[in-house]
Design an enzyme around this catalytic site. Structure first.
Site, mmCIF file in Angstrom:
data_model
loop_
_atom_site.group_PDB
_atom_site.id
_atom_site.type_symbol
_atom_site.label_atom_id
_atom_site.label_comp_id
_atom_site.label_asym_id
_atom_site.label_seq_id
_atom_site.Cartn_x
_atom_site.Cartn_y
_atom_site.Cartn_z
ATOM 1 N N ASP A 35 -11.478 2.754 3.977
ATOM 2 C CA ASP A 35 -11.890 1.346 3.922
ATOM 3 C C ASP A 35 -13.411 1.220 3.804
ATOM 4 O O ASP A 35 -13.919 0.156 3.464
ATOM 5 C CB ASP A 35 -11.486 0.640 5.231
ATOM 6 C CG ASP A 35 -10.226 -0.178 5.097
ATOM 7 O OD1 ASP A 35 -9.956 -0.698 3.991
ATOM 8 O OD2 ASP A 35 -9.520 -0.309 6.112
ATOM 9 N N GLN A 85 -5.025 -1.388 9.667
ATOM 10 C CA GLN A 85 -4.919 -2.732 9.095
ATOM 11 C C GLN A 85 -5.559 -3.760 10.031
ATOM 12 O O GLN A 85 -5.289 -3.789 11.229
ATOM 13 C CB GLN A 85 -3.438 -3.072 8.858
ATOM 14 C CG GLN A 85 -3.192 -4.395 8.170
ATOM 15 C CD GLN A 85 -3.633 -4.429 6.718
ATOM 16 O OE1 GLN A 85 -3.692 -3.407 6.036
ATOM 17 N NE2 GLN A 85 -3.955 -5.618 6.226
ATOM 18 N N LYS A 138 0.840 -1.213 0.000
ATOM 19 C CA LYS A 138 0.000 0.000 0.000
ATOM 20 C C LYS A 138 0.866 1.251 0.000
ATOM 21 O O LYS A 138 0.619 2.184 -0.763
ATOM 22 C CB LYS A 138 -0.910 0.007 1.241
ATOM 23 C CG LYS A 138 -2.105 -0.911 1.123
ATOM 24 C CD LYS A 138 -2.797 -1.085 2.468
ATOM 25 C CE LYS A 138 -3.849 -2.181 2.377
ATOM 26 N NZ LYS A 138 -4.314 -2.665 3.671
HETATM 27 N N1 GUN Z 1 -6.764 -6.661 6.069
HETATM 28 C C1 GUN Z 1 -6.880 -7.359 4.895
HETATM 29 N N2 GUN Z 1 -7.506 -6.611 3.966
HETATM 30 C C2 GUN Z 1 -7.787 -5.428 4.544
HETATM 31 C C3 GUN Z 1 -8.425 -4.240 4.070
HETATM 32 O O1 GUN Z 1 -8.877 -4.130 2.930
HETATM 33 N N3 GUN Z 1 -8.516 -3.227 4.982
HETATM 34 C C4 GUN Z 1 -8.033 -3.327 6.248
HETATM 35 N N4 GUN Z 1 -8.182 -2.276 7.053
HETATM 36 N N5 GUN Z 1 -7.457 -4.421 6.709
HETATM 37 C C5 GUN Z 1 -7.326 -5.460 5.858
#
Ligand code: GUN
Length: 296
Positions: A121, A98, A54
Site C-alpha cells: 500500500d 484493509q 483483490k
Molecule cells: N480501503 C480503501 N482503499 C484502500 C486501499 O487502497 N488500501 C487499504 N489498505 N485500505 C483501503
C-alpha cells in the site's frame, strides 16, 4: 474542445497483462510465486467487496492470494500477531491491511508494524519518507495508477503545472510527490485554499481527490488540460443511484484535453497497481531486476 477519454479500465487490463507476464517468468525461471496477503478486520460491506475483488484479481494474474478475515472485536495484540506472522512468511511478498479498521485499533500502529518491504500500500512511515526524499519505495496504489495514466498520455510531464485538489495521506500528498518527481510544478490545494477556481485554472494537470461529488465544475478547467478524477461518490439522481467523481464530467469534458471518467477511470487502476507493487516487492525480496513500467 471535447476531451479524449482516458480509459482506465482498458489501461488496468494492460497493467494486469504485464503483471501476469512477470509472474509467469518468475515461476518459470526462478520457481517463485509472488504472494499477496490481505487482512480484513470486521464486516464493513464496502471493504468486503474490495477484498473479494483483490483476491480474485490476484489469482487471475497467477499469484498466490491469502486472506485473513478477523472478527470486528479482534484485539490489537492479535492483529499485530497476524501481521508479524505474515512479515516472517517467505511465501508472502505483499501485505495489505484493509482500512478503515474498527475504532478500537490504532491504524498508524498497525500499518507501521508491516515490514516496509512488504508494504504494498506504501502507507508505512518508511515508505512515505523514502518517496518524499526521492528514494526507491513502495508507492501508494491510487497515485501510482494516476501517474501511469499521465505518463502514458503526455510522455514527459516535465515543466507542466499540476494542481492536486485534496491533501490526504493516501492520495493527495503522495500524488504531489510523484508529480514533483516527474518535474511538474506542483500545487496542493484543499478546502481552505483561497481562490480555488483560479488555482485550478492555472493547471495543465488537475488531479481531483477530495471526495465531494462533482465539486470541480468545467469552468475551473483550463482549455486542453488533463483531468484525473480520483473521486468515487455514490449519489442519488432522478431517483437512481449513480457513481460520480469529484469533477463535473459533463462540463469538464467540454474544456479538458483529456479526462478520466467515473466509473472506468482511476478506480480499476488501484487494484492493478496493487498487483504491480506485489510483483515489484517479490523481485526486490529476491534480488531480481524490477519489472519496467510498473513502478514510479
Ligand atoms: N480501503 C480503501 N482503499 C484502500 C486501499 O487502497 N488500501 C487499504 N489498505 N485500505 C483501503
Amino acid at each position: 474542445m471535447t476531451a479524449q477519454i482516458i480509459n482506465g479500465k482498458a489501461f488496468a487490463g494492460t497493467v494486469r497483462e504485464k503483471v501476469a507476464g512477470h509472474v509467469a517468468r518468475l515461476k518459470e525461471e526462478h520457481g517463485i510465486t509472488p504472494g499477496l496477503a490481505v487482512v480484513l478486520v470486521g464486516e464493513d460491506p464496502a471493504s468486503q467487496v474490495y477484498v473479494r475483488s483483490k483476491g480474485k484479481q490476484t489469482v487471475e494474474v497467477g499469484m498466490k492470494s491469502v486472506e485473513h478475515k478477523l472478527d470486528a472485536d479482534t484485539s490489537e495484540e492479535d492483529l499485530l500477531a497476524v501481521v508479524d506472522q505474515l512479515n516472517n512468511d517467505p511465501d508472502i511478498h505483499g501485505i495489505l491491511v484493509q482500512l478503515p479498521l474498527p475504532g478500537h485499533l490504532n491504524e498508524d500502529l498497525v500499518i507501521n508494524s508491516i515490514d516496509p518491504a512488504k508494504d504494498v500500500d506504501g502507507f508505512h512511515i518508511s515508505n512515505v519518507g523514502l518517496l518524499g526524499t526521492g528514494q526507491k519505495s513502495m508507492v501508494p496504489c491510487t497515485p501510482l495508477g494516476c501517474l501511469m495514466m499521465l505518463r502514458d498520455h503526455h510522455g514527459s510531464l516535465s515543466g507542466l503545472d499540476a494542481v492536486v485538489v485534496g491533501r490526504s495521506n493516501i492520495v493527495g500528498k503522495p500524488m504531489a510527490q510523484l508529480l514533483l518527481g516527474d518535474s511538474c510544478t506542483v500545487t496542493i490545494a484543499h478546502s481552505r485554499t483561497k481562490d480555488l477556481p483560479d488555482v485550478v485554472r492555472r493547471a495543465d494537470i488537475v488531479v481531483a481527490a477530495v471526495g465531494r461529488p462533482e465539486m470541480v465544475p468545467g469552468d475551473w478547467i483550463k482549455e486542453g488540460a488533463t483531468v484525473i478524477d480520483v473521486g468515487i461518490n455514490r449519489i442519488e439522481r432522478d431517483g437512481k443511484n449513480k457513481l460520480v467523481g469529484d469533477v463535473d464530467f459533463a462540463s469538464a469534458s467540454e474544456r479538458a484535453g483529456a479526462i478520466t471518467p467515473v466509473p472506468g477511470g482511476v478506480g480499476p487502476m488501484t487494484i492493478a497497481c496493487l498487483l504491480a507493487n506485489t510483483v515489484t516487492a517479490c523481485c526486490r525480496a529476491n534480488g531480481l531486476a524490477e519489472p519496467e513500467g510498473l513502478t514510479a
